[in-house]
Write a protein that holds these residues in place. Structure first.
Motif: not given
Length: 262
Positions: A237, A245-246
Motif C-alpha cells: 500500500h 490495498l490500504g
C-alpha cells in the motif's frame, strides 16, 4: 492497464481465434481482471467462450502462460481451457464460459457457506505433479519457509471476483499465480477478505470452522502468517497508494492483533 475491445485487435489475431470458435457474433466486455489487456465473453453460433488476453511483450504475460500450462492439472472447480492463440503480438486464452455471479462476502450472506465449501474441497486436493512455485518462495523474507510449506495447490488470489456462484456450485477462476504450500493458506487469505467485507476478526475466524484444513493448522503458523500478511500488504500500500490495498492492510492488521493481542 488500458483495456482493448475485441474489435480493436488486429484482424489476423481475431481470425486465428475464429478458426477455433467460429465467427464471433458479439464480444461482451468484462470489467474484472487487473492484469489482462482484453477480457470478453465471445458469443458464437456454437456457444460462448471466456477470453482473456495480453500482449506477448507485456512483462506480466508470464501469468497467462502459467495459467495455460497449469489448467489441465487444476481441480474440477476451475473452468477448462479450450484454446490458446498467440498471433500478431497477442496471447489469448479461451476458457469454457461459466455463467455465474460473484459471491457476497458480507456478514450474514448465504454465499459464505458456499465459499467455505469450495475452499475446503480445494484444501483437500494435493498439488499436481508439475512445477508449481513453492509458497516458501512466494513469501520469502516475510515468513519462515516451514510455516507455509506443504503439498496443496493454493490459489492465493481469493478475491470475490475470482469466485463464480452458479446453478451447479461455485467455480474458481484466474489460476495465474498459484503456489504449492500449506492446506490452510487460501482460508487464511480469505479471513482477511472477510474482515475487509465487514466481519470482525472473531467472526471471520469462526467462519473457518467448516474448512477442515483450518482445524489442523498449527496456531503458531497462523500467527506468523497473519504478521507476514499484514506487513506485506502495508508495504504494498505504501508503494502504490491504491485504496483497496490500504483497506486490505487495515483488515490484515486487525486480524493480526486479534491473534496476537497486546
Amino acid at each position: 492497464m488500458a483495456r482493448r475491445r475485441w474489435w480493436e485487435l488486429p484482424p489476423a489475431v481475431r481470425g486465428a481465434v475464429e478458426e477455433r470458435t467460429g465467427p464471433v457474433r458479439c464480444a461482451e466486455p468484462v470489467a474484472t481482471g487487473a492484469v489482462s489487456e482484453l477480457v470478453a465473453v465471445l458469443h458464437t453460433a456454437t456457444g460462448a467462450h471466456f477470453c482473456k488476453g495480453i500482449r506477448s511483450s507485456n512483462p506480466l504475460a508470464w501469468m497467462h502462460r502459467n495459467e495455460a500450462r497449469l489448467n489441465p492439472y487444476l481441480p474440477g472447480v476451475a473452468p477448462r481451457l479450450r484454446w490458446v492463440v498467440e498471433r500478431g503480438g497477442w496471447l489469448l486464452l479461451g476458457f469454457e464460459r461459466v455463467a455465474g455471479r460473484h459471491p457476497d462476502l458480507a456478514p450474514g450472506s448465504a454465499d459464505l457457506a458456499r465459499v467455505a465449501g469450495v475452499l475446503s474441497g480445494l484444501a483437500s486436493a494435493p498439488a499436481p505433479a508439475v512445477d508449481v512455485r513453492p509458497a516458501a518462495v512466494r513469501w520469502a523474507g516475510w515468513v519462515d519457509p516451514e510455516v507455509v510449506d506443504g503439498d496443496t495447490l493454493a490459489h492465493t488470489d481469493v478475491t470475490a471476483r475470482n469466485f463464480l456462484v452458479h446453478a451447479a456450485g461455485v467455480a474458481v477462476v484466474d489460476w495465474s499465480a498459484p503456489c504449492r504450500g500449506a492446506a490452510w493458506i487460501d482460508t487464511a487469505l480469505m479471513v482477511v477478505r472477510l474482515v475487509r467485507a465487514g466481519h470482525s476478526p472473531e467472526r471471520a475466524e469462526a467462519w473457518t470452522g467448516s474448512v477442515s484444513a483450518w482445524a489442523s493448522a498449527p496456531a503458531g503458523a497462523l500467527d506468523a502468517f497473519a504478521v507476514a500478511r499484514a506487513g506485506l500488504l502495508r508495504e504494498r500500500h505504501r508503494g502504490s497508494g491504491a485504496p483497496h490495498l490500504g483497506e486490505l492492510a487495515d483488515a490484515a492488521e486487525a486480524w493480526m492483533w486479534h491473534r496476537l493481542p497486546l
